[in-house]
Design a protein around this motif. Structure first.
Motif, PDB file in Angstrom:
ATOM      1  N   GLU A   1     -11.396  -0.665   0.656  1.00 35.36           N
ATOM      2  CA  GLU A   1     -11.651   0.711   0.227  1.00 35.36           C
ATOM      3  C   GLU A   1     -10.533   1.200  -0.684  1.00 35.36           C
ATOM      4  O   GLU A   1      -9.352   0.960  -0.441  1.00 35.36           O
ATOM      5  CB  GLU A   1     -11.753   1.619   1.447  1.00 35.36           C
ATOM      6  N   SER A   2     -10.901   1.904  -1.727  1.00 37.61           N
ATOM      7  CA  SER A   2      -9.935   2.393  -2.701  1.00 37.61           C
ATOM      8  C   SER A   2      -9.123   3.553  -2.130  1.00 37.61           C
ATOM      9  O   SER A   2      -9.626   4.365  -1.349  1.00 37.61           O
ATOM     10  CB  SER A   2     -10.657   2.849  -3.973  1.00 37.61           C
ATOM     11  N   LEU A   3      -7.867   3.629  -2.553  1.00 37.40           N
ATOM     12  CA  LEU A   3      -7.004   4.741  -2.146  1.00 37.40           C
ATOM     13  C   LEU A   3      -7.317   6.023  -2.904  1.00 37.40           C
ATOM     14  O   LEU A   3      -6.855   7.094  -2.517  1.00 37.40           O
ATOM     15  CB  LEU A   3      -5.534   4.371  -2.404  1.00 37.40           C
TER      16      LEU A   3
ATOM     17  N   ASN B   1       3.827   5.623  -5.784  1.00 39.78           N
ATOM     18  CA  ASN B   1       3.681   5.533  -7.239  1.00 39.78           C
ATOM     19  C   ASN B   1       2.564   6.429  -7.744  1.00 39.78           C
ATOM     20  O   ASN B   1       2.667   7.041  -8.806  1.00 39.78           O
ATOM     21  CB  ASN B   1       3.407   4.081  -7.657  1.00 39.78           C
ATOM     22  N   THR B   2       1.461   6.498  -6.992  1.00 35.19           N
ATOM     23  CA  THR B   2       0.316   7.321  -7.408  1.00 35.19           C
ATOM     24  C   THR B   2       0.662   8.804  -7.358  1.00 35.19           C
ATOM     25  O   THR B   2       0.330   9.572  -8.267  1.00 35.19           O
ATOM     26  CB  THR B   2      -0.902   7.032  -6.517  1.00 35.19           C
ATOM     27  N   LEU B   3       1.339   9.223  -6.295  1.00 30.23           N
ATOM     28  CA  LEU B   3       1.677  10.634  -6.142  1.00 30.23           C
ATOM     29  C   LEU B   3       2.850  11.042  -7.041  1.00 30.23           C
ATOM     30  O   LEU B   3       2.943  12.201  -7.450  1.00 30.23           O
ATOM     31  CB  LEU B   3       2.005  10.943  -4.684  1.00 30.23           C
TER      32      LEU B   3
ATOM     33  N   ILE C   1       0.839  -1.205   0.000  1.00 28.21           N
ATOM     34  CA  ILE C   1       0.000   0.000   0.000  1.00 28.21           C
ATOM     35  C   ILE C   1       0.872   1.252   0.000  1.00 28.21           C
ATOM     36  O   ILE C   1       0.613   2.213  -0.744  1.00 28.21           O
ATOM     37  CB  ILE C   1      -0.951  -0.014   1.211  1.00 28.21           C
ATOM     38  N   GLU C   2       1.906   1.266   0.816  1.00 30.17           N
ATOM     39  CA  GLU C   2       2.786   2.432   0.885  1.00 30.17           C
ATOM     40  C   GLU C   2       3.458   2.713  -0.455  1.00 30.17           C
ATOM     41  O   GLU C   2       3.533   3.861  -0.904  1.00 30.17           O
ATOM     42  CB  GLU C   2       3.843   2.223   1.979  1.00 30.17           C
ATOM     43  N   ARG C   3       3.926   1.664  -1.102  1.00 31.02           N
ATOM     44  CA  ARG C   3       4.582   1.842  -2.401  1.00 31.02           C
ATOM     45  C   ARG C   3       3.574   2.288  -3.467  1.00 31.02           C
ATOM     46  O   ARG C   3       3.898   3.075  -4.363  1.00 31.02           O
ATOM     47  CB  ARG C   3       5.271   0.537  -2.822  1.00 31.02           C
ATOM     48  N   LYS C   4       2.337   1.813  -3.343  1.00 30.20           N
ATOM     49  CA  LYS C   4       1.291   2.239  -4.278  1.00 30.20           C
ATOM     50  C   LYS C   4       1.000   3.726  -4.118  1.00 30.20           C
ATOM     51  O   LYS C   4       0.793   4.441  -5.118  1.00 30.20           O
ATOM     52  CB  LYS C   4       0.021   1.417  -4.044  1.00 30.20           C
ATOM     53  N   VAL C   5       0.996   4.221  -2.879  1.00 28.80           N
ATOM     54  CA  VAL C   5       0.771   5.653  -2.649  1.00 28.80           C
ATOM     55  C   VAL C   5       1.880   6.476  -3.295  1.00 28.80           C
ATOM     56  O   VAL C   5       1.627   7.483  -3.971  1.00 28.80           O
ATOM     57  CB  VAL C   5       0.691   5.954  -1.138  1.00 28.80           C
TER      58      VAL C   5
END
Length: 291
Positions: A269-271, A223-225, A217-221
């Motif tokens: 829940e979606s980020l 990548n998203t930002l 989840i942290e790495r996805k955040v």
């Protein structure tokens, strides 16, 4: 069969590599292990340090590398995979000083090894002299014990792995997570492999699914930002039951600007909701800054 595990010269990485090898042996894995320490990797930046470890692994057949998860690039090199993620240690940071950061005298020198930690401390205490250094952890502690610096900031997991006995009144004080959000992946160690194969049963028993979920989840955040290089961004996920708590902190490198959110999320829940709210005009300007 013989497997080589590469790691950096940090005491914490050597300790975790030893624990990984011992774990495989306890599970009955009958093979020889060699631990190779790339000492130079402890003296350089995260990106270059990981590059040294990766080059060493790629030059040796049947090998793997073990490193802190925050050192991994967001996109893993081709033909590599995160084979094993052990149970996460403390993800927070600690400051080693006499009485914590709030009691430091104005103008005191504080050493750290990450632009994020420097920005966070300047945000909290703009009257301090906070320096980003390339020293290893033991050298930073020695500098404080000698009085060359008033304090240093280090990952809490280093004090979880090793008993710290400071000189005089020195203490390791944990920094509050709400205001000092750690780097994505901090506290977790990853065994990265290219061609080394480990029995699925052994990997399944040693791989911690909660930790894998949190750092994914942290790495996805991140990548998203997609922050520009050098932008101080802290991301931390803490699981509870089927849900999790997400902390995100974005700063300018001098600590004068900050955007921060904390959100409790249901398991599925979606980020996209909290991250879309996070990416307002101010956040976009910060994310695109290099300095």
């Amino acid at each position: 069969m013989r497997t080589v595990i590469f790691t950096s010269g940090e005491r914490s990485s050597i300790e975790m590599a030893g624990r990984t090898i011992s774990g495989f042996k306890r599970l009955g894995l009958r093979r020889a292990f060699d631990l190779h320490v790339i000492k130079a990797a402890a003296q350089v930046s995260d990106e270059r340090g990981f590059g040294l470890l990766l080059s060493a692994m790629q030059s040796e057949a049947q090998s793997a590398l073990l490193c802190p998860a925050e050192q991994l690039p967001m996109e893993l090199p081709e033909e590599t995979r995160m084979a094993l993620i052990q149970r996460r240690l403390r993800s927070s940071d600690c400051i080693v000083s006499e009485g914590g950061y709030a009691r430091l005298k104005s103008g005191s020198g504080v050493d750290c090894r990450h632009v994020l930690r420097r920005a966070q401390m300047l945000r909290a205490r703009r009257d301090l002299r906070v320096s980003e250094v390339t020293l290893d952890s033991e050298s930073m502690l020695l500098s404080v014990e000698r009085g060359e610096s008033a304090a240093c900031i280090l990952p809490s997991y280093e004090f979880q792995l090793f008993e710290f006995a400071g000189e005089g009144n020195l203490r390791a004080s944990e920094l509050p997570l709400d205001y000092f959000v750690p780097a994505a992946g901090q506290g977790a160690f990853v065994l990265l492999t290219r061609d080394a194969e480990f029995p699925e049963r052994a990997v399944r028993r040693m791989d911690d699914q909660q930790t894998r979920r949190e750092i994914t989840i942290e790495r996805k955040v991140v990548n998203t930002l997609s922050p520009a290089p050098g932008v101080p961004l802290g991301v931390n996920c803490t699981s509870f039951g089927s849900g999790y708590r997400l902390h995100v902190q974005l700063l300018s490198s001098d600590g004068t600007l900050e955007r921060r959110i904390s959100a409790d999320m249901a398991g599925r829940e979606s980020l996209s909701g909290p991250l879309s709210r996070f990416r307002d005009d101010a956040s976009r300007r910060l994310l695109n800054r290099i300095k």
